[in-house]
Design a protein around this motif. Sequence first.
Motif, PDB file in Angstrom:
ATOM      1  N   LYS A  31      45.727  30.382  36.113  1.00 17.42           N
ATOM      2  CA  LYS A  31      46.609  31.505  35.842  1.00 17.42           C
ATOM      3  C   LYS A  31      47.293  31.968  37.130  1.00 17.42           C
ATOM      4  N   ASP A  60      50.032  41.581  38.251  1.00 14.55           N
ATOM      5  CA  ASP A  60      49.656  40.937  37.000  1.00 14.55           C
ATOM      6  C   ASP A  60      48.924  39.631  37.300  1.00 14.55           C
ATOM      7  N   ARG A  63      41.974  38.909  36.910  1.00 12.22           N
ATOM      8  CA  ARG A  63      40.920  38.892  35.909  1.00 12.22           C
ATOM      9  C   ARG A  63      39.672  39.513  36.504  1.00 12.22           C
ATOM     10  N   GLU A  64      38.690  39.702  35.668  1.00 11.02           N
ATOM     11  CA  GLU A  64      37.427  40.225  36.158  1.00 11.02           C
ATOM     12  C   GLU A  64      36.910  39.290  37.243  1.00 11.02           C
ATOM     13  N   SER A  66      38.282  38.676  40.130  1.00 13.76           N
ATOM     14  CA  SER A  66      39.342  38.035  40.917  1.00 13.76           C
ATOM     15  C   SER A  66      39.262  38.420  42.388  1.00 13.76           C
ATOM     16  N   TYR A 112      39.559  32.649  41.530  1.00  8.14           N
ATOM     17  CA  TYR A 112      39.706  31.585  40.535  1.00  8.14           C
ATOM     18  C   TYR A 112      40.721  30.534  40.990  1.00  8.14           C
TER      19      TYR A 112
END
Length: 122
Positions: A31, A60, A63-64, A66, A112
């Motif tokens: 992502k 944007d 995520r959890e 990150s 990630y």
Amino acid sequence: MKRMLLISTGLVLLAGIFVFTTGCESAKGTKALTVSPAEANLVAGAGTNDANTVTFTVVDGLRELSLPLEWHVANPSAGRIVASAGVSASYQATTRTKDGTLINTVIVKDQYDAEGLVTVRQ
């Protein structure tokens, strides 16, 4: 003996399925991160820090888990990250060019391996 072989084969198959399905969940995603502003125009060597510094913020794609984010620049001789905290980082232009066409890229990466890019013209 046949029964033990059958049970062992079944357990190996179940273990393989478990490893492959959980591996997909823990795999790093691709992502992208969205950074604001997407580009900046700076004047390196200007009299005030306001003219040669900009703060970028990831707006944007997080995520959890990150954080922490890693910020770096493509051309360290042109500018550098002078501060970073949370989802933001401040970039400072350090090189002045005669024709004003120097372009640098600021890259941010999360845990990630998702990345965001920003173009800096100075």
